[in-house]
Design a protein around this motif. Structure first.
Motif, PDB file in Angstrom:
ATOM      1  N   PHE A 198      -8.293   7.487   0.952  1.00  0.00           N
ATOM      2  CA  PHE A 198      -7.772   7.177   2.344  1.00  0.00           C
ATOM      3  C   PHE A 198      -7.951   6.288   3.094  1.00  0.00           C
ATOM      4  O   PHE A 198      -7.574   4.814   3.282  1.00  0.00           O
ATOM      5  CB  PHE A 198      -6.896   8.229   2.700  1.00  0.00           C
ATOM      6  CG  PHE A 198      -5.593   7.424   3.437  1.00  0.00           C
ATOM      7  CD1 PHE A 198      -4.531   7.040   3.194  1.00  0.00           C
ATOM      8  CD2 PHE A 198      -6.019   8.304   5.082  1.00  0.00           C
ATOM      9  CE1 PHE A 198      -3.152   6.414   3.930  1.00  0.00           C
ATOM     10  CE2 PHE A 198      -4.889   7.827   5.963  1.00  0.00           C
ATOM     11  CZ  PHE A 198      -4.087   6.769   5.887  1.00  0.00           C
ATOM     12  N   PHE A 217      -5.958  15.325   1.854  1.00  0.00           N
ATOM     13  CA  PHE A 217      -6.974  14.508   2.707  1.00  0.00           C
ATOM     14  C   PHE A 217      -8.086  15.482   2.988  1.00  0.00           C
ATOM     15  O   PHE A 217      -8.766  15.225   4.180  1.00  0.00           O
ATOM     16  CB  PHE A 217      -6.203  13.817   3.740  1.00  0.00           C
ATOM     17  CG  PHE A 217      -5.473  12.495   2.688  1.00  0.00           C
ATOM     18  CD1 PHE A 217      -5.124  12.734   1.368  1.00  0.00           C
ATOM     19  CD2 PHE A 217      -4.957  11.379   3.970  1.00  0.00           C
ATOM     20  CE1 PHE A 217      -4.029  11.488   1.095  1.00  0.00           C
ATOM     21  CE2 PHE A 217      -4.116  11.279   3.634  1.00  0.00           C
ATOM     22  CZ  PHE A 217      -4.151  10.681   1.842  1.00  0.00           C
ATOM     23  N   TRP A 229      -1.556   7.150  -1.519  1.00  0.00           N
ATOM     24  CA  TRP A 229      -2.023   6.607   0.086  1.00  0.00           C
ATOM     25  C   TRP A 229      -1.570   6.163   0.915  1.00  0.00           C
ATOM     26  O   TRP A 229      -0.778   5.359   2.509  1.00  0.00           O
ATOM     27  CB  TRP A 229      -3.248   5.383  -0.251  1.00  0.00           C
ATOM     28  CG  TRP A 229      -4.444   6.513  -0.847  1.00  0.00           C
ATOM     29  CD1 TRP A 229      -4.810   7.276  -0.082  1.00  0.00           C
ATOM     30  CD2 TRP A 229      -5.412   5.913  -1.549  1.00  0.00           C
ATOM     31  NE1 TRP A 229      -5.673   8.138  -1.381  1.00  0.00           N
ATOM     32  CE2 TRP A 229      -6.705   7.016  -1.733  1.00  0.00           C
ATOM     33  CE3 TRP A 229      -6.237   5.061  -2.045  1.00  0.00           C
ATOM     34  CZ2 TRP A 229      -7.659   6.930  -2.533  1.00  0.00           C
ATOM     35  CZ3 TRP A 229      -7.038   5.219  -2.569  1.00  0.00           C
ATOM     36  CH2 TRP A 229      -7.920   5.823  -2.649  1.00  0.00           C
ATOM     37  N   HIS A 279      -9.377   3.101   1.788  1.00  0.00           N
ATOM     38  CA  HIS A 279      -7.786   2.614   1.799  1.00  0.00           C
ATOM     39  C   HIS A 279      -7.511   1.192   2.903  1.00  0.00           C
ATOM     40  O   HIS A 279      -7.539   0.302   2.775  1.00  0.00           O
ATOM     41  CB  HIS A 279      -7.402   2.643   0.966  1.00  0.00           C
ATOM     42  CG  HIS A 279      -5.843   2.418   0.640  1.00  0.00           C
ATOM     43  ND1 HIS A 279      -5.803   1.160  -0.468  1.00  0.00           N
ATOM     44  CD2 HIS A 279      -4.575   2.169   1.383  1.00  0.00           C
ATOM     45  CE1 HIS A 279      -4.372   0.953  -0.853  1.00  0.00           C
ATOM     46  NE2 HIS A 279      -3.571   1.653   0.549  1.00  0.00           N
ATOM     47  N   TYR A 309       0.336   5.825   4.630  1.00  0.00           N
ATOM     48  CA  TYR A 309      -0.149   5.092   5.773  1.00  0.00           C
ATOM     49  C   TYR A 309       2.148   4.455   6.571  1.00  0.00           C
ATOM     50  O   TYR A 309       1.746   4.448   7.231  1.00  0.00           O
ATOM     51  CB  TYR A 309      -0.678   4.060   4.962  1.00  0.00           C
ATOM     52  CG  TYR A 309      -1.076   3.225   5.953  1.00  0.00           C
ATOM     53  CD1 TYR A 309      -1.592   3.444   7.275  1.00  0.00           C
ATOM     54  CD2 TYR A 309      -0.209   1.745   6.317  1.00  0.00           C
ATOM     55  CE1 TYR A 309      -2.541   2.684   8.070  1.00  0.00           C
ATOM     56  CE2 TYR A 309      -0.367   0.895   8.095  1.00  0.00           C
ATOM     57  CZ  TYR A 309      -1.296   1.457   8.793  1.00  0.00           C
ATOM     58  OH  TYR A 309      -2.006   0.434   9.369  1.00  0.00           O
TER      59      TYR A 309
END
Length: 214
Positions: A199, A182, A120, A202, A124
């Motif tokens: 995700f 995802f 994750w 998160h 990002y």
């Protein structure tokens, strides 16, 4: 795909892919080694013999599969730092009353959680804002989002940032969030997976901005 990650400054993500592949290759040796370890120090990892061994052994860097795994880890993290962290983990497990017979299950689950979290965080660092917006849209649609709407999101971002998107056709753009699972495609629709939904959670839990460039 790896070329795209490097072009976007994604060398750490390539390292992650190599790390995950290495762990997958040596997963059996890792499970066996964790079960048998009783000491980690400057001289190496000391482990009880496996069932088909007659003598106790010290796992050194040239000791077969386990030695190869040690080399992989040592090439990424300073061995002394690795030993220090490993010993602190064993101390933590002992302080929490984790029994030796439960150690492997506990450590494997912790490793799995750490790898997911790292995935994750790496994602990002590289993801476009348009891809996050797409994930949000897919998450809001229980039956999934038509691929045509995903393409519309892509075209809108491409119009705003032609200097970036001219190099990335739609399939490459969608593959970036499809590759780490995802999202998945089903009957012309995009559906979010538990990893994708995790995700987004998160990002919220860590206070990370959904408003990314491009």
């Amino acid at each position: 795909f790896a070329v795209r990650l490097v072009e976007k400054g994604g060398y750490p993500a390539v390292v992650l892919v190599v790390s995950l592949f290495s762990i997958w290759i040596f997963r059996a040796a890792l499970r066996d080694l964790i079960r048998r370890i009783y000491s980690i120090g400057a001289k190496g990892v000391r482990a009880k013999p496996s069932e088909n061994q007659q003598l106790s052994v010290t796992v050194e860097s040239n000791s077969g599969a386990s030695g190869e795994l040690t080399n992989v880890l040592s090439s990424q993290v300073d061995p002394n730092l690795l030993d220090l962290r490993a010993n602190s983990i064993y101390a933590e497990l002992e302080s929490r009353g984790v029994r030796p017979e439960d150690r492997e299950t506990t450590l494997v689950r912790l490793l799995a959680a750490s790898l997911i979290r790292e995935l994750w965080e790496r994602t990002y660092a590289l993801i476009f804002g348009s891809q996050i917006r797409l994930l949000q849209s897919i998450n809001e649609n229980y039956t999934g989002l038509p691929e045509e709407e995903a393409e519309a999101t892509y075209r809108a971002a491409a119009e705003q940032h032609p200097e970036i998107y001219n190099r990335y056709p739609f399939e490459n753009w969608i593959r970036f969030i499809e590759w780490p699972l995802f999202v998945r495609r089903e009957d012309g629709r995009l559906l979010i997976t538990p990893i994708g939904r995790g995700f987004l959670k998160h990002l919220i839990a860590q206070g990370l901005s959904f408003d990314r460039p491009a």
